[in-house]
Design a protein around this motif. Structure first.
Motif, short mmCIF file in Angstrom:
data_model
loop_
_atom_site.label_atom_id
_atom_site.label_comp_id
_atom_site.label_asym_id
_atom_site.label_seq_id
_atom_site.Cartn_x
_atom_site.Cartn_y
_atom_site.Cartn_z
N ILE A 160 0.84 -1.21 0.00
CA ILE A 160 0.00 0.00 0.00
C ILE A 160 0.87 1.25 0.00
CG2 ILE A 160 -1.76 1.27 1.28
CD1 ILE A 160 -2.77 -1.39 2.36
N LYS A 161 2.01 1.20 0.70
CA LYS A 161 2.91 2.35 0.72
C LYS A 161 3.41 2.66 -0.70
CE LYS A 161 7.46 3.92 2.18
NZ LYS A 161 8.77 3.53 2.71
N THR A 176 -8.58 -8.85 1.69
CA THR A 176 -9.22 -7.91 0.77
C THR A 176 -9.85 -6.75 1.52
OG1 THR A 176 -9.68 -9.72 -0.77
CG2 THR A 176 -10.93 -7.68 -1.05
N GLU A 177 -10.56 -7.06 2.60
CA GLU A 177 -11.23 -6.02 3.37
C GLU A 177 -10.22 -5.13 4.09
OE1 GLU A 177 -14.18 -7.62 5.94
OE2 GLU A 177 -15.19 -8.76 4.34
N LEU A 178 -9.20 -5.73 4.69
CA LEU A 178 -8.20 -4.94 5.41
C LEU A 178 -7.39 -4.08 4.43
CD1 LEU A 178 -7.02 -7.55 8.05
CD2 LEU A 178 -8.36 -5.49 8.47
N PHE A 201 -7.09 -0.11 5.04
CA PHE A 201 -5.78 0.54 5.20
C PHE A 201 -5.49 1.48 4.03
CE2 PHE A 201 -4.12 -3.34 7.79
CZ PHE A 201 -4.99 -3.00 8.81
N SER A 202 -5.89 1.07 2.81
CA SER A 202 -5.67 1.92 1.64
C SER A 202 -6.44 3.23 1.76
CB SER A 202 -6.08 1.20 0.36
OG SER A 202 -5.28 0.04 0.17
N SER A 237 -1.32 3.11 12.94
CA SER A 237 -1.57 4.55 12.93
C SER A 237 -1.09 5.15 11.60
CB SER A 237 -0.86 5.25 14.10
OG SER A 237 0.54 5.24 13.92
N VAL A 238 -1.88 6.09 11.10
CA VAL A 238 -1.54 6.84 9.89
C VAL A 238 -1.56 8.32 10.28
CG1 VAL A 238 -2.13 7.36 7.51
CG2 VAL A 238 -2.56 5.06 8.43
N GLN A 239 -0.38 8.92 10.33
CA GLN A 239 -0.26 10.31 10.77
C GLN A 239 0.21 11.17 9.61
OE1 GLN A 239 2.33 10.79 14.11
NE2 GLN A 239 1.79 12.94 14.44
#
Length: 437
Positions: free
Chosen positions: A294-295, A324-326, A330-331, A361-363
């Motif tokens: 994803i990064k 698939t759901e995660l 996250f995306s 965490s996404v900061q």
């Protein structure tokens, strides 16, 4: 009153002692045996005192509520009367308290919602009549039974044992599968529990109708939109054969058609997530590998914004669930951070585990969100600013999808933001969802 009563007792006791000493002195003058006279006097006074104590004991152990105290003399008469008045006052206070309790029980018994009182271990102590209808409790044989043994639903057992009662739980009624009930538990006293249960069948049916309508409409619109979008792509592929004045219109139609397709896909995904409580495909997921992928997509999305996207993997623990759901959840969080963070901004992704579970965490250092908007961010189509969605191409469903994916994986979403300084979105997963490699 108590101070004055104590003073009377002290005065009476002193008078008795002076009278006893005076009588012993008189007897000593007559018999010329002062020591024996005083000893005999003290012995007689002690015997009389013991007799009064025995009378008091017999009265306290055998007297009825309206039985007056025995006759007493001097100090002991005041003791008998004082105890009697205290008992009468205590009976009046208990009577008033019992009347209040009776009124509370009568009022709760008349409620349509169920009220159940549980002890600290979750055993039934008291419930009203509605609890018998909604939960099937039986009086008096269920008294003292564990509520988990009577409400046999796996989600309720998990909900009760986790002890996190911030949100209510909705399950089918144990007495009728067609009835939906909502349970809310509150702690009080010495870690005791008060459980409120209400019938939400009508609300559930309306919500289900809304979900079915959205899912059906989205499905029906998908085919014609695909046809229209396909013809637009064909025309744009042959743009040299199209009248130049139609080129810009075709491009805008193609762009808006893409947004509509994205919206329909999100609606269908959300409908699928709402259809069941837990994912059908539940496997160990290497979160580190997933986040690295994803990064990479986020860096491609960032393009020329020159953002600094960092990933810190502090744990190798795996998640149990649907990849698939995660990936979708996250995306959404990471791509939102890219969209709402200006050029040269920073985005930090962190995955770690502790005694409470695992966390993502996404900061970002983006524009931030005002506090008043935070509680509603996960609502469908909620807009902090309508212009933001049009600029970024958002559908308003991303955080709603994140919320439902986390719920299906027993997780929660925490949002913190400061306008002008950025936001941090944290996904919390309980230990039950973790797998150690």
């Amino acid at each position: 009153m108590c101070f004055q009563l104590n003073q009377n007792w002290y005065g009476t006791l002193i008078r008795h002692m002076l009278m006893l000493v005076a009588a012993a002195l008189v007897a000593g003058v007559i018999s010329n045996q002062y020591g024996w006279s005083l000893a005999i006097g003290l012995g007689l006074y002690l015997a009389w005192t013991l007799k009064q104590l025995l009378r008091l004991h017999d009265w306290l152990s055998s007297h009825k509520a309206d039985e007056p105290p025995p006759d007493g003399y001097g100090l002991w008469g005041e003791v008998f009367d004082s105890i009697y008045h205290l008992q009468r006052r205590d009976q009046r206070v208990r009577g008033r308290l019992q009347a209040v309790i009776d009124r509370v029980q009568e009022s709760t018994a008349a409620l349509r919602d169920a009220v159940i009182m549980l002890d600290s271990e979750g055993n039934l102590e008291w419930w009203n009549r509605a609890a018998e209808t909604l939960l099937g409790l039986k009086t008096p044989q269920d008294s003292g039974q564990s509520v988990s043994n009577l409400v046999r639903h796996p989600r309720f057992k998990e909900y009760f044992e986790q002890g996190n009662y911030a949100e209510p739980l909705e399950i089918p009624s144990p007495t009728n599968d067609r009835m939906r009930i909502q349970l809310l538990i509150t702690r009080y006293g010495n870690n005791e529990h008060l459980m409120l249960v209400r019938d939400v069948t009508r609300i559930h049916q309306l919500e289900q109708m809304r979900k079915d309508f959205v899912a059906n409409v989205s499905h029906e619109l998908r085919t014609p939109l695909t046809v229209i979008f396909g013809y637009l792509e064909t025309l744009l592929d042959n743009v040299e054969e199209v009248n130049p004045r139609w080129v810009r219109a075709l491009q805008q139609m193609h762009q808006q058609g893409g947004r509509m397709q994205t919206l329909l896909n999100d609606l269908l995904l959300l409908a699928k997530l709402e259809a069941t409580d837990y994912p059908s495909d539940s496997y160990p997921i290497e979160v580190g590998t997933l986040l690295k992928t994803i990064k990479g997509d986020a860096q491609a999305l960032s393009a020329n914004k020159n953002q600094q996207i960092s990933l810190n993997l502090e744990s190798e623990v795996q998640l149990k669930g649907s990849e698939t759901e995660l990936r979708s959840a996250f995306s959404n969080l990471i791509f939102n951070a890219v969209k709402y963070t200006p050029a040269e901004g920073k985005i930090h992704i962190r995955w770690w585990a502790d005694e409470h579970g695992a966390h993502l965490s996404v900061q970002d250092s983006g524009i931030g969100i005002e506090t008043k908007h935070l509680p509603r961010l996960t609502e469908r189509f909620y807009r902090v600013d309508s212009s933001r969605a049009s600029n970024t191409g958002g559908t308003g469903l991303g955080l709603a999808i994140v919320k439902h994916v986390l719920l299906r994986h027993r997780g929660t979403l925490e949002i913190n933001s400061v306008p002008g300084k950025g936001s941090v979105f944290i996904c919390h997963f309980p230990a039950i969802q973790l797998i150690n490699p």
